[in-house]
Design a protein around this motif. Structure first.
Motif, PDB file in Angstrom:
ATOM      1  N   ARG A 145       1.035  -0.940  -0.003  1.00 14.43           N
ATOM      2  CA  ARG A 145       0.271  -0.354  -0.420  1.00 14.43           C
ATOM      3  C   ARG A 145       0.809   1.042  -0.087  1.00 14.43           C
ATOM      4  NH1 ARG A 145      -4.850  -1.405   4.446  1.00 14.43           N
ATOM      5  NH2 ARG A 145      -5.697  -2.772   3.285  1.00 14.43           N
ATOM      6  N   LEU A 146       2.058   1.126   0.908  1.00 12.14           N
ATOM      7  CA  LEU A 146       3.281   2.778   0.854  1.00 12.14           C
ATOM      8  C   LEU A 146       3.614   3.068  -0.489  1.00 12.14           C
ATOM      9  CD1 LEU A 146       3.933   1.814   4.538  1.00 12.14           C
ATOM     10  CD2 LEU A 146       2.575   3.760   4.052  1.00 12.14           C
ATOM     11  N   ALA A 147       4.192   1.766  -1.238  1.00 12.16           N
ATOM     12  CA  ALA A 147       4.256   1.603  -2.670  1.00 12.16           C
ATOM     13  C   ALA A 147       4.083   2.111  -3.310  1.00 12.16           C
ATOM     14  CB  ALA A 147       4.852   0.472  -2.526  1.00 12.16           C
ATOM     15  N   GLU A 148       2.374   2.002  -3.444  1.00 15.52           N
ATOM     16  CA  GLU A 148       1.972   2.173  -4.052  1.00 15.52           C
ATOM     17  C   GLU A 148       1.346   3.812  -4.017  1.00 15.52           C
ATOM     18  OE1 GLU A 148      -2.941   0.807  -6.307  1.00 15.52           O
ATOM     19  OE2 GLU A 148      -2.722   0.801  -3.803  1.00 15.52           O
ATOM     20  N   LEU A 149       0.810   4.213  -2.568  1.00 20.08           N
ATOM     21  CA  LEU A 149       0.780   5.987  -2.486  1.00 20.08           C
ATOM     22  C   LEU A 149       2.232   6.477  -2.956  1.00 20.08           C
ATOM     23  CD1 LEU A 149      -0.900   8.291  -0.591  1.00 20.08           C
ATOM     24  CD2 LEU A 149       0.946   6.913   1.268  1.00 20.08           C
ATOM     25  N   PHE A 150       3.589   5.947  -2.478  1.00 20.77           N
ATOM     26  CA  PHE A 150       4.744   6.643  -2.934  1.00 20.77           C
ATOM     27  C   PHE A 150       4.629   6.738  -3.884  1.00 20.77           C
ATOM     28  CE2 PHE A 150       4.828   7.103   2.185  1.00 20.77           C
ATOM     29  CZ  PHE A 150       4.571   8.246   1.988  1.00 20.77           C
ATOM     30  N   VAL A 151       5.179   5.719  -5.045  1.00 22.28           N
ATOM     31  CA  VAL A 151       6.059   5.226  -5.993  1.00 22.28           C
ATOM     32  C   VAL A 151       5.784   6.228  -7.069  1.00 22.28           C
ATOM     33  CG1 VAL A 151       6.939   3.745  -7.964  1.00 22.28           C
ATOM     34  CG2 VAL A 151       6.800   2.981  -5.202  1.00 22.28           C
ATOM     35  N   VAL A 153       4.511   8.673  -6.878  1.00 21.39           N
ATOM     36  CA  VAL A 153       4.847  10.180  -7.296  1.00 21.39           C
ATOM     37  C   VAL A 153       6.820  10.240  -7.022  1.00 21.39           C
ATOM     38  CG1 VAL A 153       5.399  12.188  -4.880  1.00 21.39           C
ATOM     39  CG2 VAL A 153       2.851  10.914  -5.507  1.00 21.39           C
ATOM     40  N   GLY A 154       6.884   9.017  -6.292  1.00 16.19           N
ATOM     41  CA  GLY A 154       8.751   9.452  -6.996  1.00 16.19           C
ATOM     42  C   GLY A 154       8.864   9.317  -8.700  1.00 16.19           C
ATOM     43  N   ILE A 155       8.628   8.519  -9.111  1.00 20.37           N
ATOM     44  CA  ILE A 155       8.224   8.727 -10.060  1.00 20.37           C
ATOM     45  C   ILE A 155       7.529  10.083 -11.041  1.00 20.37           C
ATOM     46  CG2 ILE A 155       7.738   7.182 -12.683  1.00 20.37           C
ATOM     47  CD1 ILE A 155       7.367   4.715 -11.004  1.00 20.37           C
ATOM     48  N   THR A 227      14.506   0.883 -16.002  1.00 20.88           N
ATOM     49  CA  THR A 227      15.113   1.516 -17.627  1.00 20.88           C
ATOM     50  C   THR A 227      14.972   2.524 -17.211  1.00 20.88           C
ATOM     51  OG1 THR A 227      14.931  -1.054 -17.614  1.00 20.88           O
ATOM     52  CG2 THR A 227      16.340   0.051 -19.436  1.00 20.88           C
ATOM     53  N   ALA A 228      13.923   2.873 -17.613  1.00 20.66           N
ATOM     54  CA  ALA A 228      13.532   4.491 -18.058  1.00 20.66           C
ATOM     55  C   ALA A 228      14.526   5.631 -17.517  1.00 20.66           C
ATOM     56  CB  ALA A 228      12.303   4.827 -18.126  1.00 20.66           C
ATOM     57  N   LEU A 229      13.985   5.078 -15.113  1.00 22.65           N
ATOM     58  CA  LEU A 229      14.363   5.809 -15.011  1.00 22.65           C
ATOM     59  C   LEU A 229      15.886   5.733 -14.746  1.00 22.65           C
ATOM     60  CD1 LEU A 229      11.976   5.305 -11.227  1.00 22.65           C
ATOM     61  CD2 LEU A 229      11.945   7.408 -13.275  1.00 22.65           C
ATOM     62  N   LEU A 230      16.655   4.430 -14.711  1.00 26.12           N
ATOM     63  CA  LEU A 230      17.928   4.946 -14.963  1.00 26.12           C
ATOM     64  C   LEU A 230      18.591   5.726 -15.679  1.00 26.12           C
ATOM     65  CD1 LEU A 230      20.824   4.083 -13.384  1.00 26.12           C
ATOM     66  CD2 LEU A 230      20.555   1.988 -14.441  1.00 26.12           C
ATOM     67  N   LEU A 272      14.561  18.148  -1.769  1.00 24.06           N
ATOM     68  CA  LEU A 272      13.239  18.133  -1.682  1.00 24.06           C
ATOM     69  C   LEU A 272      13.781  15.537  -2.105  1.00 24.06           C
ATOM     70  CD1 LEU A 272      10.534  18.052  -2.477  1.00 24.06           C
ATOM     71  CD2 LEU A 272      10.845  18.664  -4.509  1.00 24.06           C
ATOM     72  N   ILE A 273      15.484  16.210  -3.087  1.00 24.32           N
ATOM     73  CA  ILE A 273      15.051  14.583  -4.000  1.00 24.32           C
ATOM     74  C   ILE A 273      15.663  14.130  -3.021  1.00 24.32           C
ATOM     75  CG2 ILE A 273      16.986  13.224  -5.340  1.00 24.32           C
ATOM     76  CD1 ILE A 273      14.263  14.323  -6.889  1.00 24.32           C
ATOM     77  N   MET A 274      16.323  14.073  -1.964  1.00 30.22           N
ATOM     78  CA  MET A 274      17.083  13.436  -0.942  1.00 30.22           C
ATOM     79  C   MET A 274      16.204  13.225   0.139  1.00 30.22           C
ATOM     80  SD  MET A 274      20.364  12.605  -1.518  1.00 30.22           S
ATOM     81  CE  MET A 274      20.783  11.839   0.169  1.00 30.22           C
ATOM     82  N   SER A 275      15.141  14.076   0.436  1.00 28.40           N
ATOM     83  CA  SER A 275      14.160  13.452   1.454  1.00 28.40           C
ATOM     84  C   SER A 275      13.250  12.621   0.948  1.00 28.40           C
ATOM     85  CB  SER A 275      13.362  14.623   1.596  1.00 28.40           C
ATOM     86  OG  SER A 275      13.959  16.339   2.358  1.00 28.40           O
TER      87      SER A 275
END
Length: 367
Positions: A145-151, A153-155, A227-230, A272-275
């Protein structure tokens, strides 16, 4: 009685985000530096080639998922391979657990270097360990559930940072476009391959998905996203700086983000990125600890996976205190991950795929 590992507690969408969180938090921060240092602009070619190599382990994972038919991998390996199947699962779990030493080391040293220079590493580790040990008690459902919430946003944040850097990009720094180092097809691609191939964790995590038919799609999408993020994290410093300059940076993507500056409106985006990165790495540590603990608990036939995970992560956290710089973390990744743990994971997946193809052992019938 259904084994506790067969509880369907996540969706295939959450599985996709879990497979993303299993990889991208460390690959986007720790992998670009050694890749740019060794291969320059050809690091981008190494990433593209590695994604092709990853199709092999992905197909093996598909085979395991198909043979499992929604059952836990432990159940299938026990039915088809007996003691050998249990040993394969233990090897898989240990191969995931040991590299958490590198995860702890990278987490602490990057924070110590980038933001908390006056804070002793053991203090950073103590706070992180408390959060991760508490997170393990929530189990896979909470992490999903946390991954579905935060990932998502991270992407979106990584994509946004990449787009904000457009005014500083110079495509000429990537010329000539064709690879100049033959090693990108071998050593370079292998380094990246070991990260992208973490998608094979889906061969075990897929049993937790309620909608079994979506597991394969989730694994493919996770590979594409990682792959895209890297590619973006590696291309950003290469486009902003010369290869010579980028290779001298400790964390090239972080320095690239620091370069982005639109007057007083947008500045110090690296904070912001490090947080956000702290949240993602914490989730990754919880996931890897849970995954390893579940495998070991399944193989041993016990239910105390949370306790196993907490003890194991505490031990690897203590071992990580021996890493005193990001350079030592990178050397540890080479020794522990590239040449020890990842080959063991690959061997486990191959063994599991072969074992799953065997005919189930017939149980003795007693009067």
């Amino acid at each position: 009685m259904m084994n506790f590992s067969e509880r369907h507690v996540i969706t295939s969408r959450q599985l996709m985000y879990l497979l993303c969180i299993a990889t991208f938090p460390t690959e986007v921060m720790l992998l670009p530096h050694p890749m740019i240092t060794q291969f320059g602009k050809d690091a981008l070619w190494a990433i593209a080639i590695a994604s092709i190599y990853t199709v092999g382990p992905l197909l093996l994972s598909f085979e395991i998922v198909h043979r499992s038919k929604g059952r836990s991998l432990a159940h299938v390996l026990n039915a088809h391979g007996g003691l050998f199947g249990r040993l394969v699962l233990i090897l898989f779990g240990l191969a995931i657990l040991v590299p958490t030493i590198n995860l702890w080391g990278g987490y602490v040293q990057l924070l110590h270097t980038a933001l908390l220079a006056r804070t002793p590493p053991w203090a950073i580790l103590a706070v992180a360990l408390a959060v991760v040990l508490y997170g393990v008690t929530g189990g896979l459902e909470v992490v999903g559930r946390l991954a579905e919430l935060f990932v998502p946003v991270g992407i979106a944040t990584i994509i946004g940072m990449w787009l904000l850097g457009l005014p500083w990009y110079n495509v000429g720094r990537l010329m000539p476009i064709w690879p100049q180092h033959p090693a990108v097809f071998t050593t370079g691609a292998y380094y990246v391959f070991t990260f992208l191939a973490e998608v094979v964790f889906g061969s075990y995590l897929g049993a937790f998905a309620r909608d079994h038919e979506g597991v394969r799609r989730a694994m493919v999408l996770a590979l594409v996203i990682n792959t895209a993020l890297l590619l973006m994290a590696t291309a950003m410093p290469l486009l902003m700086f010369s290869v010579e300059h980028a290779s001298m940076l400790t964390v090239p993507p972080l320095t690239a983000v620091r370069t982005i500056h639109f007057g007083f409106i947008i500045e110090r985006l690296d904070t912001l990125i490090m947080s956000a990165w702290v949240i993602f790495v914490s989730l990754k540590l919880i996931l890897w600890g849970l995954l390893a603990a579940e495998m070991i608990a399944d193989a041993l036939g016990v239910r105390a996976y949370a306790l196993i995970g907490q003890i194991s992560l505490s031990l690897t956290a203590l071992f990580s205190l021996r890493l005193h710089s990001l350079g030592e973390v990178e050397a540890s990744v080479v020794a522990i991950w590239y040449f020890l743990s990842f080959p063991a994971i690959l061997l486990s997946v191959v063994s599991a795929a072969v074992t799953c193809r065997l005919r189930p052992r017939k149980k003795a019938i007693h009067a």
